[in-house]
Design a protein around this motif. Structure first.
Motif, PDB file in Angstrom:
ATOM      1  N   ALA A  73     -15.315   5.812  -7.268  1.00 20.96           N
ATOM      2  CA  ALA A  73     -14.077   6.541  -7.000  1.00 20.96           C
ATOM      3  C   ALA A  73     -13.143   5.769  -6.078  1.00 20.96           C
ATOM      4  O   ALA A  73     -11.915   5.842  -6.209  1.00 20.96           O
ATOM      5  N   TRP A  74     -13.686   5.013  -5.150  1.00 17.52           N
ATOM      6  CA  TRP A  74     -12.850   4.295  -4.183  1.00 17.52           C
ATOM      7  C   TRP A  74     -11.978   3.263  -4.898  1.00 17.52           C
ATOM      8  O   TRP A  74     -10.802   3.111  -4.604  1.00 17.52           O
ATOM      9  N   GLY A  75     -12.571   2.556  -5.840  1.00 21.44           N
ATOM     10  CA  GLY A  75     -11.804   1.557  -6.575  1.00 21.44           C
ATOM     11  C   GLY A  75     -10.750   2.183  -7.469  1.00 21.44           C
ATOM     12  O   GLY A  75      -9.644   1.654  -7.624  1.00 21.44           O
ATOM     13  N   GLU A  76     -11.077   3.324  -8.064  1.00 17.46           N
ATOM     14  CA  GLU A  76     -10.132   3.986  -8.961  1.00 17.46           C
ATOM     15  C   GLU A  76      -8.945   4.593  -8.223  1.00 17.46           C
ATOM     16  O   GLU A  76      -7.884   4.811  -8.810  1.00 17.46           O
ATOM     17  N   ALA A  77      -9.103   4.851  -6.933  1.00 13.57           N
ATOM     18  CA  ALA A  77      -8.062   5.559  -6.179  1.00 13.57           C
ATOM     19  C   ALA A  77      -6.990   4.632  -5.623  1.00 13.57           C
ATOM     20  O   ALA A  77      -5.981   5.101  -5.103  1.00 13.57           O
ATOM     21  N   ALA A  78      -7.186   3.305  -5.700  1.00 16.98           N
ATOM     22  CA  ALA A  78      -6.214   2.374  -5.115  1.00 16.98           C
ATOM     23  C   ALA A  78      -4.870   2.482  -5.834  1.00 16.98           C
ATOM     24  O   ALA A  78      -4.807   2.377  -7.054  1.00 16.98           O
ATOM     25  N   PRO A  79      -3.769   2.687  -5.106  1.00 15.74           N
ATOM     26  CA  PRO A  79      -2.462   2.797  -5.748  1.00 15.74           C
ATOM     27  C   PRO A  79      -1.990   1.453  -6.280  1.00 15.74           C
ATOM     28  O   PRO A  79      -2.367   0.405  -5.783  1.00 15.74           O
ATOM     29  N   ALA A  80      -1.174   1.488  -7.297  1.00 14.68           N
ATOM     30  CA  ALA A  80      -0.643   0.268  -7.894  1.00 14.68           C
ATOM     31  C   ALA A  80       0.174  -0.507  -6.870  1.00 14.68           C
ATOM     32  O   ALA A  80       0.976   0.068  -6.127  1.00 14.68           O
ATOM     33  N   GLY A  81      -0.038  -1.813  -6.826  1.00 14.08           N
ATOM     34  CA  GLY A  81       0.708  -2.665  -5.916  1.00 14.08           C
ATOM     35  C   GLY A  81       0.175  -2.700  -4.502  1.00 14.08           C
ATOM     36  O   GLY A  81       0.719  -3.408  -3.653  1.00 14.08           O
ATOM     37  N   ALA A  82      -0.895  -1.952  -4.200  1.00  9.86           N
ATOM     38  CA  ALA A  82      -1.455  -1.954  -2.851  1.00  9.86           C
ATOM     39  C   ALA A  82      -2.185  -3.268  -2.591  1.00  9.86           C
ATOM     40  O   ALA A  82      -2.711  -3.891  -3.506  1.00  9.86           O
ATOM     41  N   LEU A 104     -17.726   2.235   4.613  1.00  8.62           N
ATOM     42  CA  LEU A 104     -17.850   3.596   4.090  1.00  8.62           C
ATOM     43  C   LEU A 104     -19.326   3.973   4.028  1.00  8.62           C
ATOM     44  O   LEU A 104     -20.086   3.425   3.235  1.00  8.62           O
ATOM     45  N   TYR A 105     -19.721   4.902   4.880  1.00  7.79           N
ATOM     46  CA  TYR A 105     -21.093   5.413   4.837  1.00  7.79           C
ATOM     47  C   TYR A 105     -21.234   6.393   3.677  1.00  7.79           C
ATOM     48  O   TYR A 105     -20.378   7.251   3.458  1.00  7.79           O
ATOM     49  N   ALA A 106     -22.334   6.280   2.958  1.00  4.10           N
ATOM     50  CA  ALA A 106     -22.748   7.297   1.992  1.00  4.10           C
ATOM     51  C   ALA A 106     -24.214   7.565   2.287  1.00  4.10           C
ATOM     52  O   ALA A 106     -25.044   6.651   2.228  1.00  4.10           O
ATOM     53  N   VAL A 127     -14.109  -2.503  -0.079  1.00  3.25           N
ATOM     54  CA  VAL A 127     -14.891  -1.374   0.410  1.00  3.25           C
ATOM     55  C   VAL A 127     -16.352  -1.789   0.488  1.00  3.25           C
ATOM     56  O   VAL A 127     -16.886  -2.419  -0.422  1.00  3.25           O
ATOM     57  N   VAL A 128     -16.970  -1.453   1.600  1.00  2.00           N
ATOM     58  CA  VAL A 128     -18.380  -1.758   1.808  1.00  2.00           C
ATOM     59  C   VAL A 128     -19.107  -0.430   1.945  1.00  2.00           C
ATOM     60  O   VAL A 128     -18.989   0.251   2.963  1.00  2.00           O
ATOM     61  N   VAL A 129     -19.796  -0.026   0.905  1.00  2.00           N
ATOM     62  CA  VAL A 129     -20.530   1.241   0.913  1.00  2.00           C
ATOM     63  C   VAL A 129     -21.921   0.983   1.461  1.00  2.00           C
ATOM     64  O   VAL A 129     -22.678   0.190   0.899  1.00  2.00           O
ATOM     65  N   VAL A 130     -22.261   1.640   2.551  1.00  2.69           N
ATOM     66  CA  VAL A 130     -23.534   1.397   3.225  1.00  2.69           C
ATOM     67  C   VAL A 130     -24.241   2.717   3.513  1.00  2.69           C
ATOM     68  O   VAL A 130     -23.636   3.794   3.459  1.00  2.69           O
TER      69      VAL A 130
END
Length: 387
Positions: free
Chosen positions: A338-347, A324-326, A352-355
């Protein structure tokens, strides 16, 4: 001979193919030594240090440290082919009849698994060469490399180019028929959604069409989901959504960068307010590029395919680390949280590698927005089988 894949935008043969002596071409050889012959080129897939070259890392306060799979050297056929694939334009100018590119191990590379090499579409960023070429891998590549070496030993090619026509040699026939379609169209789709308040400001959502498989071309699913949610909540600022065509034929639509660059140049009024007559256009304040959602690692994808039962696939484990480019430190911080908070339950657990964009290249369709100074978040996960 088992061909792994066609060399994209190489060229065609007559229905009965082209014939010629197999001539091994090394990095220091002149293409002219394979004139009127079929050139055989060994191509490695060397590990390239990603961090600091292909991408940069944000500080620990802004983003997580790189995942181990990306912290060290990265071996990906997209990178290998882009850097080391034979120059077909030079080969054609030298009178070569065809080129056989062989993925094969070297002193610095373990090569490519034949199953990964099968149907790869690399490199895809070069103009049409009008010279037929194919890729080989595994035993087929080794067989042809041995044949070219035997031909060179028999004819004395390496010691005496003038002896090319003398003595026994190994020949081959390459059949690569097809049809050219001049002026083919690859339409770009776009739409706008006006915001509630800052109607002159816009977030640009981008993805691409023209993919070759369900991972390479699935960004539209994410883009449509974002756009559908925005239509319900009526976003604070406007939204411009773009599905760029010709992603796999970039030289035909853009002189520099990715395919979305063509959209930015043709529709400046949708992101560069100063370019619109009377200043009535939109001003892009951010961009989001969505590509390659939900990719498993190559090993996990192969296991899932092998264990498929009916229409249901058994969970085969690891997901590919999501690159994931930022392009700014504040965006990196927001994206990491936000990426971690968006993961659905049981997924399945995702990494994620933010670069930050590297000094050499920024992969994916988020690059055109970044190059135009628009703060950008861009997902461009890249498993080995992506293309």
């Amino acid at each position: 001979i088992d061909i792994a894949s066609l060399f994209p935008y190489s060229g065609l043969t007559p229905p009965d193919g082209v014939r010629g002596r197999l001539v091994r071409i090394r990095a220091t050889d002149r293409w002219s030594s394979a004139a009127d012959c079929i050139a055989v080129v060994q191509v490695a897939n060397p590990p390239v240090r990603g961090a600091g070259l292909l991408f940069a890392t944000w500080g620990a306060a802004a983003a997580a440290p790189p995942h181990p799979s990306l912290a060290g050297p990265v071996a990906n056929p997209v990178v290998g082919a882009t850097l080391l694939a034979p120059d077909l334009a030079k080969a054609r100018a030298a009178g070569v009849r065809a080129v056989i590119a062989c993925w094969a191990p070297s002193s610095s590379s373990a090569g490519i698994d034949p199953e990964v090499a099968r149907d790869l579409y690399v490199p895809f960023t070069r103009p049409y060469a009008d010279l037929p070429a194919v890729w080989l891998a595994g035993p087929a590549a080794a067989q042809v490399l041995r044949a070219a070496a035997a031909a060179a030993a028999a004819a004395g090619i390496r010691r005496n180019p003038a002896a090319r026509a003398a003595g026994p040699a190994t020949h081959a026939r390459l059949v690569l028929p097809g049809t050219l379609h001049p002026a083919a169209e690859a339409p770009t789709l776009w739409t706008t959604l006006r915001g509630r308040h800052r109607r002159g400001a816009a977030i640009v959502l981008t993805t691409h069409s023209d993919g070759l498989n369900a991972v390479e071309e699935n960004g539209h699913a994410g883009l449509v989901a974002i756009l559908a949610a925005a239509a319900v909540v009526k976003p604070f600022c406007s939204v411009v959504a773009v599905v760029a065509g010709a992603h796999l034929r970039i030289p035909a639509v853009a002189s520099h960068g990715q395919a979305t660059a063509a959209f930015f140049e043709r529709h400046r009024n949708l992101w560069d307010r100063g370019a619109a007559p009377g200043g009535g256009g939109l001003c892009a304040v951010g961009a989001i590029a969505v590509e390659h959602l939900g990719a498993r690692t190559a090993e996990a994808a192969a296991a899932a395919a092998a264990e498929e039962a009916g229409e249901r696939q058994k969970d085969a484990g690891a997901l590919e680390p999501e690159l994931l480019y930022a392009t700014t430190a504040p965006l990196a911080s927001i994206a990491t949280r936000a990426w971690g908070e968006a993961a659905p339950a049981g997924a399945p657990p995702a990494v994620v590698v933010v670069v930050a964009p590297g000094p050499v290249v920024m992969f994916g369709e988020g690059e055109p927005a970044h190059q135009r100074g628009i703060p950008t978040v861009a997902l461009v996960t890249a498993p080995a089988y992506l293309l």
